[in-house]
Design an enzyme around this catalytic site. Structure first.
Site, PDB file in Angstrom:
ATOM      1  N   ASP A  50       0.836  -1.204   0.000  1.00 61.53           N
ATOM      2  CA  ASP A  50       0.000   0.000   0.000  1.00 61.53           C
ATOM      3  C   ASP A  50       0.865   1.246   0.000  1.00 61.53           C
ATOM      4  O   ASP A  50       1.415   1.636   1.033  1.00 61.53           O
ATOM      5  CB  ASP A  50      -0.917  -0.021   1.228  1.00 61.53           C
ATOM      6  CG  ASP A  50      -1.784   1.235   1.342  1.00 61.53           C
ATOM      7  OD1 ASP A  50      -1.824   2.016   0.375  1.00 61.53           O
ATOM      8  OD2 ASP A  50      -2.407   1.421   2.407  1.00 61.53           O
ATOM      9  N   GLU A 129      31.151  10.235   3.668  1.00 61.83           N
ATOM     10  CA  GLU A 129      31.775  10.191   4.994  1.00 61.83           C
ATOM     11  C   GLU A 129      30.738  10.674   6.004  1.00 61.83           C
ATOM     12  O   GLU A 129      30.675  11.853   6.340  1.00 61.83           O
ATOM     13  CB  GLU A 129      33.024  11.075   5.033  1.00 61.83           C
ATOM     14  CG  GLU A 129      34.071  10.710   3.997  1.00 61.83           C
ATOM     15  CD  GLU A 129      35.199  11.735   3.923  1.00 61.83           C
ATOM     16  OE1 GLU A 129      35.272  12.615   4.808  1.00 61.83           O
ATOM     17  OE2 GLU A 129      35.991  11.668   2.967  1.00 61.83           O
ATOM     18  N   GLU A 131      29.097  11.204   9.444  1.00 59.57           N
ATOM     19  CA  GLU A 131      29.364  11.292  10.881  1.00 59.57           C
ATOM     20  C   GLU A 131      28.079  11.059  11.668  1.00 59.57           C
ATOM     21  O   GLU A 131      26.981  11.103  11.125  1.00 59.57           O
ATOM     22  CB  GLU A 131      29.948  12.670  11.209  1.00 59.57           C
ATOM     23  CG  GLU A 131      31.249  12.968  10.477  1.00 59.57           C
ATOM     24  CD  GLU A 131      31.613  14.448  10.471  1.00 59.57           C
ATOM     25  OE1 GLU A 131      32.772  14.760  10.141  1.00 59.57           O
ATOM     26  OE2 GLU A 131      30.743  15.283  10.773  1.00 59.57           O
ATOM     27  N   GLU A 212      35.277  11.921  16.153  1.00 61.99           N
ATOM     28  CA  GLU A 212      35.271  13.157  15.373  1.00 61.99           C
ATOM     29  C   GLU A 212      35.482  14.366  16.281  1.00 61.99           C
ATOM     30  O   GLU A 212      35.694  14.246  17.486  1.00 61.99           O
ATOM     31  CB  GLU A 212      33.975  13.298  14.568  1.00 61.99           C
ATOM     32  CG  GLU A 212      34.115  12.910  13.091  1.00 61.99           C
ATOM     33  CD  GLU A 212      35.061  13.821  12.323  1.00 61.99           C
ATOM     34  OE1 GLU A 212      35.406  14.919  12.817  1.00 61.99           O
ATOM     35  OE2 GLU A 212      35.484  13.440  11.212  1.00 61.99           O
ATOM     36  N   GLU A 219      32.877   8.715  13.465  1.00 63.58           N
ATOM     37  CA  GLU A 219      32.782   8.412  12.032  1.00 63.58           C
ATOM     38  C   GLU A 219      33.423   7.070  11.736  1.00 63.58           C
ATOM     39  O   GLU A 219      34.461   6.722  12.317  1.00 63.58           O
ATOM     40  CB  GLU A 219      33.472   9.504  11.195  1.00 63.58           C
ATOM     41  CG  GLU A 219      33.353   9.299   9.692  1.00 63.58           C
ATOM     42  CD  GLU A 219      34.145  10.317   8.880  1.00 63.58           C
ATOM     43  OE1 GLU A 219      34.767   9.922   7.879  1.00 63.58           O
ATOM     44  OE2 GLU A 219      34.161  11.504   9.270  1.00 63.58           O
ATOM     45  N   HIS A 268      30.477  14.450   4.005  1.00 66.14           N
ATOM     46  CA  HIS A 268      31.230  14.812   2.809  1.00 66.14           C
ATOM     47  C   HIS A 268      31.072  13.696   1.775  1.00 66.14           C
ATOM     48  O   HIS A 268      31.148  12.518   2.118  1.00 66.14           O
ATOM     49  CB  HIS A 268      32.713  15.001   3.155  1.00 66.14           C
ATOM     50  CG  HIS A 268      32.939  15.953   4.282  1.00 66.14           C
ATOM     51  ND1 HIS A 268      34.004  15.850   5.162  1.00 66.14           N
ATOM     52  CD2 HIS A 268      32.222  17.023   4.699  1.00 66.14           C
ATOM     53  CE1 HIS A 268      33.936  16.824   6.049  1.00 66.14           C
ATOM     54  NE2 HIS A 268      32.861  17.540   5.791  1.00 66.14           N
ATOM     55  N   ARG A 338      39.710  22.879   3.555  1.00 63.36           N
ATOM     56  CA  ARG A 338      38.437  22.319   4.002  1.00 63.36           C
ATOM     57  C   ARG A 338      37.367  23.378   4.271  1.00 63.36           C
ATOM     58  O   ARG A 338      36.292  23.051   4.768  1.00 63.36           O
ATOM     59  CB  ARG A 338      38.656  21.487   5.274  1.00 63.36           C
ATOM     60  CG  ARG A 338      39.312  20.143   5.017  1.00 63.36           C
ATOM     61  CD  ARG A 338      39.671  19.433   6.317  1.00 63.36           C
ATOM     62  NE  ARG A 338      39.860  18.009   6.111  1.00 63.36           N
ATOM     63  CZ  ARG A 338      40.954  17.444   5.618  1.00 63.36           C
ATOM     64  NH1 ARG A 338      41.962  18.211   5.252  1.00 63.36           N
ATOM     65  NH2 ARG A 338      41.034  16.139   5.469  1.00 63.36           N
ATOM     66  N   GLU A 356      35.243  16.563  -3.742  1.00 63.73           N
ATOM     67  CA  GLU A 356      34.512  16.297  -2.505  1.00 63.73           C
ATOM     68  C   GLU A 356      33.535  17.432  -2.214  1.00 63.73           C
ATOM     69  O   GLU A 356      33.954  18.578  -1.989  1.00 63.73           O
ATOM     70  CB  GLU A 356      35.502  16.148  -1.343  1.00 63.73           C
ATOM     71  CG  GLU A 356      34.857  15.952   0.011  1.00 63.73           C
ATOM     72  CD  GLU A 356      35.866  16.054   1.140  1.00 63.73           C
ATOM     73  OE1 GLU A 356      36.170  15.017   1.757  1.00 63.73           O
ATOM     74  OE2 GLU A 356      36.360  17.169   1.400  1.00 63.73           O
ATOM     75  N   ARG A 358      31.365  19.138   0.389  1.00 64.05           N
ATOM     76  CA  ARG A 358      31.471  19.111   1.841  1.00 64.05           C
ATOM     77  C   ARG A 358      30.201  19.590   2.554  1.00 64.05           C
ATOM     78  O   ARG A 358      30.102  19.489   3.767  1.00 64.05           O
ATOM     79  CB  ARG A 358      32.661  19.963   2.291  1.00 64.05           C
ATOM     80  CG  ARG A 358      33.989  19.406   1.824  1.00 64.05           C
ATOM     81  CD  ARG A 358      35.167  20.234   2.308  1.00 64.05           C
ATOM     82  NE  ARG A 358      35.261  20.332   3.748  1.00 64.05           N
ATOM     83  CZ  ARG A 358      35.764  19.390   4.549  1.00 64.05           C
ATOM     84  NH1 ARG A 358      36.191  18.252   4.029  1.00 64.05           N
ATOM     85  NH2 ARG A 358      35.830  19.573   5.845  1.00 64.05           N
TER      86      ARG A 358
END
Length: 467
Positions: A50, A129, A131, A212, A219, A268, A338, A356, A358
Site C-alpha cells: 500500500d 563520509e 558522521e 570526530e 565516524e 562529505h 576544508r 569532494e 562538503r
C-alpha cells in the site's frame, strides 16, 4: 543461472526474507516474509504493498505499488534472532512494470543510466563520509505547553564535574577537542570497532573508524562504490550504527546539529566519473584535475542552493551550516582546503582523483542526494560551467569585505525548497527526476518547515518572555 538471494536463503537455512525499500525522506522501511514464499516466481512478480501509507507517495485511490527485489543485494541480517536474509528493493507501477517516479532508489538508477547515455562516462563513484553522535540518554517533548530536549553521555564534555556512583574519571574530549586522542579519552573505541566488524561481516567495504571533532561525535569509513550500490551501503551503514549502539545501551543519531556550541555532523561526498576503465577527473589543470572535473565543480557550485534541498533536507541542517564550526557555507572550491563547499583531496594516483562536496549531511536520502549531485555535475560538464578561480586561503578568516563577494549556500530549508522550485531543469534531464516527484518532495518538506516555524522555541522564552 545463479541467483544470490535464493542461493543465500538455501546456504544459510534462512527462516525469513526481509525486503527493504527507502521512503522519500530517506528512512529504510521493511516487510518480512517467510523464506519458503520467496522463489523464482516471487522474484519475477514482485511484492504488492500500500503506497498510500508512505508519506509523499500515492493517494489512497491509486495506492497499489510493487516492490521488485534486487537479487544481488542480499545479506544476512546480524541483529534478528531468527536467520533472516535482507534485500533492497526498487518500486514499480503494478500495471505497467515501469519504475515509480517517486521511488528514490529508482531515481538513483536512472541517474546512472543517464550518465551512460550522455557519453561522458559509464560509472559514477560515490564515497560518503557520514558522521554521527552517540548519547546515553535522549529525552524530548513537543506538546502544546512544552517544547524541550535534553541529551547526555558519560563521555560528554559537559560532564567533567558530574558526580557518578563509581566516581568521575575525568578523561573527556573538550568542546571541538575530539579529533582524535586515544583512549581513555576516546571511550567508544571498542563500540566503533564492533560497528565496523559487523559491517565487514555484511560484506561491506570499510577501512577505518575514529572519534570526530565534537563531543560524542564519531565516524566510520566506507570505501567508495557506484552510485546506487553506495546508497544501498549507506542505508546499511546507518542501520548497523543504530542497532549496534542500541545493543550497547546507547543511542546513535545522524541529526546534523543535535547540540549547540560544538561542531555539527556532515556527510562529505567524494565523487568521480570513469569511462572505459579510466578516471575522467584526472588531468593537467588546477590540482591535477581535468577540464571535465572543473566543469563538474562548476555545476555543483552553480546549483548548490537547489541541491541543498536534497543534500541538507531538514530544518536542523541549517543549524550546522553556519560560520564558526568548520561548516562549508561558502560556495568556493580549493585543493585540500576544508573551508569551502568543494575540496579536491590530495592524492598521488590519478585513479584516486576526485572532488569532494562538503556541504551535504547524513539526514539526506542517499539515493536522491547522490543522484542530484551527479546531475548538477553533469550539467556543469555539458554546459561548460566555469567554477571561477580556486580559493586557496582559509575562508574562515577572510575579512568581511572579501566574504561579501563569495556566494553562500542556503540559510534555511525554506530557502532551499524555494531555490529547488526555481532551479530544477538540470534534474529533469533524461527524466531522472520528474516535476511531479520534485513538487511532491517540496510539499512533503514544506510540512516540516511549517511545523518548525509555527512552534515556539525555548530560546524565544529567554529572549522575549519578559518584554
Amino acid at each position: 543461472m545463479s541467483n544470490k538471494t535464493l542461493d543465500m536463503i538455501k546456504e544459510e537455512g534462512a527462516e525469513y526474507v526481509d525486503i527493504r525499500f527507502t521512503d522519500p525522506r530517506g528512512k529504510l522501511q521493511h516487510v518480512t516474509l517467510c523464506a519458503d514464499q520467496v522463489d523464482e516466481d516471487f522474484l519475477e512478480e514482485g511484492f504488492m504493498f500500500d503506497g498510500s501509507s508512505i508519506e509523499g507517495w500515492k493517494s489512497i485511490e491509486a495506492s497499489d505499488m510493487k516492490l521488485m527485489v534486487d537479487v544481488d543485494s542480499a545479506y544476512v541480517d546480524p541483529f534478528y534472532a531468527e536467520k533472516t536474509i535482507c534485500v533492497h528493493c526498487s518500486v514499480v507501477e503494478p500495471d505497467t512494470g515501469e519504475a515509480y517516479d517517486r521511488d528514490p532508489r529508482g531515481t538513483a538508477q536512472k541517474a546512472e543510466s543517464y550518465l551512460k547515455s550522455t557519453g561522458i562516462g559509464d560509472v559514477a563513484y560515490m564515497g560518503p563520509e557520514a558522521e554521527f553522535f552517540l548519547f546515553d540518554d535522549v529525552r524530548y517533548s513537543n506538546t502544546i505547553n512544552k517544547v524541550s530536549y535534553e541529551v547526555d553521555a558519560t563521555d560528554a564534555s559537559w560532564n567533567t564535574d558530574t558526580e557518578y556512583e563509581m566516581g568521575n574519571m575525568g578523561h573527556r574530549p573538550g568542546i571541538k577537542g575530539g579529533y582524535f586522542p586515544v583512549n581513555p579519552i576516546d571511550e567508544a573505541h571498542d563500540l566503533r570497532g564492533e560497528m565496523l566488524s559487523t559491517m565487514k561481516r555484511l560484506g561491506m567495504k570499510v577501512d577505518k573508524h575514529h572519534h570526530e571533532v565534537a563531543s560524542c561525535q564519531h565516524e566510520l569509513g566506507l570505501i567508495f562504490d557506484s552510485l546506487t550500490k553506495q546508497a544501498d551501503e549507506l542505508q546499511k551503514y546507518k542501520y548497523v550504527i543504530h542497532n549496534v549502539a542500541h545493543a550497547y545501551g546507547k543511542s546513535a543519531t545522524f541529526m546534523p546539529k543535535p547540540i549547540a556550541g560544538d561542531n555539527g555532523t556532515g556527510m562529505h561526498v567524494n565523487m568521480s566519473i570513469w569511462k572505459d576503465g579510466k578516471p575522467l577527473f584526472a588531468g593537467d589543470k588546477y590540482a591535477d584535475l581535468s577540464q571535465e572535473a572543473l566543469y563538474f565543480i562548476g555545476g555543483i557550485l552553480h546549483h548548490a542552493k537547489a541541491l541543498n534541498a536534497f543534500t541538507n533536507p531538514g530544518t536542523n541542517s541549517y543549524k550546522r551550516l553556519i560560520p564558526g564550526f568548520e561548516a562549508p557555507v561558502l560556495r568556493a572550491y580549493s585543493a585540500r582546503n576544508r573551508s569551502g563547499c568543494v575540496r579536491i583531496p590530495w592524492t598521488e594516483s590519478p585513479k584516486a582523483k576526485r572532488v569532494e562536496a562538503r556541504f551535504p549531511d547524513p539526514s539526506a536520502n542517499p539515493y536522491l542526494c547522490f543522484a542530484a549531485l551527479l546531475m548538477a555535475g553533469l550539467d556543469g560538464i555539458q554546459n561548460k560551467i566555469d567554477p571561477g578561480e580556486a580559493m586557496d586561503k582559509n575562508l574562515y578568516d577572510l575579512p568581511a569585505e572579501e566574504l561579501a563577494d563569495i556566494p553562500t549556500v542556503c540559510g534555511s530549508l525554506r530557502e532551499a525548497l524555494d531555490e529547488l522550485s526555481k532551479d530544477m531543469d538540470f534534474l529533469l534531464a533524461g527524466d531522472v527526476f520528474t516535476k511531479s516527484q520534485i513538487e511532491g518532495y517540496v510539499a512533503l518538506k514544506m510540512e516540516e518547515v511549517e511545523r518548525y516555524e509555527h512552534t515556539p522555541h525555548p530560546v524565544e522564552y529567554a529572549m522575549y518572555y519578559s518584554c
